[in-house]
Write a protein that holds these residues in place. Structure first.
Motif, PDB file in Angstrom:
ATOM      1  N   HIS A 180       0.850  -1.188   0.000  1.00 18.77           N
ATOM      2  CA  HIS A 180       0.000   0.000   0.000  1.00 18.77           C
ATOM      3  C   HIS A 180       0.888   1.241   0.000  1.00 18.77           C
ATOM      4  CE1 HIS A 180      -3.527  -2.473   0.889  1.00 18.77           C
ATOM      5  NE2 HIS A 180      -2.799  -3.081   1.801  1.00 18.77           N
ATOM      6  N   SER A 181       0.664   2.116  -0.959  1.00 20.21           N
ATOM      7  CA  SER A 181       1.462   3.328  -1.103  1.00 20.21           C
ATOM      8  C   SER A 181       0.541   4.547  -0.997  1.00 20.21           C
ATOM      9  CB  SER A 181       2.185   3.317  -2.455  1.00 20.21           C
ATOM     10  OG  SER A 181       2.955   4.480  -2.628  1.00 20.21           O
ATOM     11  N   TRP A 182       0.727   5.319   0.064  1.00 23.88           N
ATOM     12  CA  TRP A 182      -0.111   6.511   0.318  1.00 23.88           C
ATOM     13  C   TRP A 182       0.666   7.756  -0.091  1.00 23.88           C
ATOM     14  CZ3 TRP A 182       0.602  10.896   3.199  1.00 23.88           C
ATOM     15  CH2 TRP A 182      -0.537  11.668   3.478  1.00 23.88           C
ATOM     16  N   ASN A 183      -0.002   8.671  -0.819  1.00 28.98           N
ATOM     17  CA  ASN A 183       0.673   9.875  -1.300  1.00 28.98           C
ATOM     18  C   ASN A 183      -0.254  11.089  -1.273  1.00 28.98           C
ATOM     19  OD1 ASN A 183       3.430   8.967  -2.609  1.00 28.98           O
ATOM     20  ND2 ASN A 183       1.903   7.435  -3.213  1.00 28.98           N
ATOM     21  N   ASP A 184       0.360  12.226  -1.019  1.00 24.43           N
ATOM     22  CA  ASP A 184      -0.362  13.495  -1.131  1.00 24.43           C
ATOM     23  C   ASP A 184       0.664  14.617  -1.275  1.00 24.43           C
ATOM     24  OD1 ASP A 184      -2.579  15.193  -1.232  1.00 24.43           O
ATOM     25  OD2 ASP A 184      -2.437  15.646   0.902  1.00 24.43           O
ATOM     26  N   ARG A 185       0.247  15.713  -1.871  1.00 23.67           N
ATOM     27  CA  ARG A 185       1.102  16.900  -1.969  1.00 23.67           C
ATOM     28  C   ARG A 185       0.536  17.966  -1.046  1.00 23.67           C
ATOM     29  NH1 ARG A 185       5.161  19.217  -4.641  1.00 23.67           N
ATOM     30  NH2 ARG A 185       5.084  21.438  -5.172  1.00 23.67           N
ATOM     31  N   TYR A 186       1.357  18.484  -0.163  1.00 18.15           N
ATOM     32  CA  TYR A 186       0.957  19.524   0.771  1.00 18.15           C
ATOM     33  C   TYR A 186       1.156  20.855   0.065  1.00 18.15           C
ATOM     34  CZ  TYR A 186       0.288  21.436   5.513  1.00 18.15           C
ATOM     35  OH  TYR A 186      -0.208  22.077   6.637  1.00 18.15           O
ATOM     36  N   ASP A 187       0.075  21.353  -0.531  1.00 18.66           N
ATOM     37  CA  ASP A 187       0.179  22.597  -1.282  1.00 18.66           C
ATOM     38  C   ASP A 187      -1.146  23.342  -1.215  1.00 18.66           C
ATOM     39  OD1 ASP A 187      -1.364  20.970  -2.886  1.00 18.66           O
ATOM     40  OD2 ASP A 187      -0.160  21.223  -4.691  1.00 18.66           O
ATOM     41  N   TRP A 188      -1.214  24.469  -1.892  1.00 20.86           N
ATOM     42  CA  TRP A 188      -2.334  25.386  -1.770  1.00 20.86           C
ATOM     43  C   TRP A 188      -2.783  25.825  -3.168  1.00 20.86           C
ATOM     44  CZ3 TRP A 188      -3.281  25.428   3.374  1.00 20.86           C
ATOM     45  CH2 TRP A 188      -2.210  25.114   4.211  1.00 20.86           C
ATOM     46  N   HIS A 189      -4.042  26.218  -3.273  1.00 19.86           N
ATOM     47  CA  HIS A 189      -4.615  26.565  -4.578  1.00 19.86           C
ATOM     48  C   HIS A 189      -5.432  27.845  -4.446  1.00 19.86           C
ATOM     49  CE1 HIS A 189      -3.405  22.535  -5.878  1.00 19.86           C
ATOM     50  NE2 HIS A 189      -3.883  22.120  -4.716  1.00 19.86           N
ATOM     51  N   LYS A 190      -5.063  28.828  -5.223  1.00 15.79           N
ATOM     52  CA  LYS A 190      -5.747  30.122  -5.175  1.00 15.79           C
ATOM     53  C   LYS A 190      -7.246  29.934  -5.400  1.00 15.79           C
ATOM     54  CE  LYS A 190      -5.438  34.834  -6.974  1.00 15.79           C
ATOM     55  NZ  LYS A 190      -4.728  35.740  -7.914  1.00 15.79           N
ATOM     56  N   GLY A 191      -8.041  30.528  -4.548  1.00 18.81           N
ATOM     57  CA  GLY A 191      -9.490  30.429  -4.646  1.00 18.81           C
ATOM     58  C   GLY A 191     -10.089  29.376  -3.732  1.00 18.81           C
ATOM     59  N   ALA A 192      -9.245  28.445  -3.250  1.00 20.07           N
ATOM     60  CA  ALA A 192      -9.718  27.408  -2.337  1.00 20.07           C
ATOM     61  C   ALA A 192      -9.618  27.906  -0.895  1.00 20.07           C
ATOM     62  CB  ALA A 192      -8.906  26.135  -2.517  1.00 20.07           C
ATOM     63  N   ASN A 201     -12.631  30.073   8.502  1.00 20.46           N
ATOM     64  CA  ASN A 201     -12.393  29.657   7.124  1.00 20.46           C
ATOM     65  C   ASN A 201     -11.139  30.358   6.609  1.00 20.46           C
ATOM     66  OD1 ASN A 201     -13.548  27.930   5.100  1.00 20.46           O
ATOM     67  ND2 ASN A 201     -13.890  29.774   3.880  1.00 20.46           N
ATOM     68  N   ILE A 202     -10.082  29.602   6.380  1.00 21.65           N
ATOM     69  CA  ILE A 202      -8.789  30.170   5.983  1.00 21.65           C
ATOM     70  C   ILE A 202      -8.569  29.949   4.491  1.00 21.65           C
ATOM     71  CG2 ILE A 202      -6.312  30.172   6.386  1.00 21.65           C
ATOM     72  CD1 ILE A 202      -7.968  31.070   8.785  1.00 21.65           C
ATOM     73  N   GLY A 203      -8.353  31.030   3.769  1.00 19.98           N
ATOM     74  CA  GLY A 203      -8.146  30.939   2.329  1.00 19.98           C
ATOM     75  C   GLY A 203      -6.747  30.471   1.969  1.00 19.98           C
ATOM     76  N   ASP A 204      -6.653  29.662   0.924  1.00 19.93           N
ATOM     77  CA  ASP A 204      -5.344  29.215   0.454  1.00 19.93           C
ATOM     78  C   ASP A 204      -4.479  30.388  -0.018  1.00 19.93           C
ATOM     79  OD1 ASP A 204      -6.448  26.723   0.920  1.00 19.93           O
ATOM     80  OD2 ASP A 204      -5.640  25.846  -0.923  1.00 19.93           O
ATOM     81  N   SER A 205      -5.124  31.482  -0.432  1.00 20.93           N
ATOM     82  CA  SER A 205      -4.361  32.645  -0.875  1.00 20.93           C
ATOM     83  C   SER A 205      -3.490  33.204   0.252  1.00 20.93           C
ATOM     84  CB  SER A 205      -5.308  33.735  -1.387  1.00 20.93           C
ATOM     85  OG  SER A 205      -6.249  34.093  -0.389  1.00 20.93           O
ATOM     86  N   ASP A 206      -3.933  33.001   1.503  1.00 18.01           N
ATOM     87  CA  ASP A 206      -3.116  33.428   2.644  1.00 18.01           C
ATOM     88  C   ASP A 206      -1.814  32.637   2.681  1.00 18.01           C
ATOM     89  OD1 ASP A 206      -5.231  35.049   3.287  1.00 18.01           O
ATOM     90  OD2 ASP A 206      -6.019  33.730   4.852  1.00 18.01           O
ATOM     91  N   ALA A 207      -1.925  31.319   2.516  1.00 12.17           N
ATOM     92  CA  ALA A 207      -0.744  30.462   2.534  1.00 12.17           C
ATOM     93  C   ALA A 207       0.193  30.804   1.373  1.00 12.17           C
ATOM     94  CB  ALA A 207      -1.157  28.994   2.465  1.00 12.17           C
TER      95      ALA A 207
END
Length: 246
Positions: A180-192, A201-207
């Protein structure tokens, strides 16, 4: 710009700047003094203020014993960009991950794509042969669990490596592994945006602003674990596979 802007330019205390955006879940409005102060800052000053907010999130997460979520947020703030290896024992304690694992195993058992059944038809009695296949499952994190704060949605890929021997016309022997291989990218998306308990509610634009001015960087998260199997199973005259891996 001195990061200690809260002491040099305003009377804001931590309880005020961490409630900058309010908490819509509890119908709480943001602190008006903090928000007015924030709106008059430059982009860089806003980023420094937001960074303090993320540091407060880390502190509050540890107080809740959400140490994995706190570690991931700190890893992002530290800005190395290196892949973070996640503890698979922790992941398998998350109900969403273990549910995805079980679903992928059941898909092997049920032979959803018919590849295993077709493979069995090629076997000669008493001769072992190897079979490999994989299944993917989206892991959707629930909003009130730690996995939501550590990664949000992620992917679990399960790959089987089986050695199968046909014993007679209906009976088979199987040994091997499922990795079992678990994966994710810790990143942010403008507008989310995402709801963070106690912070609203924290906007990804802040990050993204913190990445621009404070050195934070997205990174990959990965974990892997293996299950071993030794089973006997049947393929009956109707072509039905009777296989239990769990």
């Amino acid at each position: 710009m001195n990061e200690d802007i809260f002491k040099t330019k305003t009377n804001l205390d931590p309880s005020e700047y961490t409630k900058l955006f309010g908490d819509p879940f509890w119908n709480e409005k943001g602190n008006p003094k903090a928000r007015n102060f924030y709106l008059h800052l430059s982009e860089k000053e806003k980023a420094l203020m937001l960074k303090k907010n993320y540091l407060e999130m880390i502190k509050k997460a540890r107080e809740r014993n959400y140490n994995m979520a706190a570690d991931c947020l700190q890893w992002w703030l530290d800005g190395s960009g290196f892949t973070k290896t996640m503890d698979f024992n922790w992941l398998r304690k998350q109900r969403e991950v273990i549910s995805a694992e079980n679903i992928n195993i059941e898909r092997f058992e049920n032979d959803e794509d018919s590849k295993f059944g077709l493979f069995l038809l090629t076997l000669q009695e008493g001769v072992a042969n190897n079979f490999t296949n994989h299944n993917h499952r989206l892991v959707r994190a629930g909003i009130f669990g730690e996995l939501y704060y550590a990664s949000g949605n992620s992917t679990l890929k399960s790959t089987c490596h089986f050695k199968v021997t046909k014993k007679d016309s209906n009976n088979y022997k199987l040994s091997g592994t499922i990795i079992h291989s678990w994966n994710d990218r810790y990143d942010w998306h403008k507008g989310a945006s995402a709801y963070i308990y106690g912070f609203g509610n924290i906007g990804d634009s802040d990050a993204l602003l913190v990445e621009k001015y404070c050195g934070a960087k997205p990174f990959e998260m990965h974990s892997e674990w293996k299950q071993n199997f030794n089973r006997t199973f049947k393929l009956n005259s109707s072509g039905d596979l009777i296989l239990k891996l769990k």
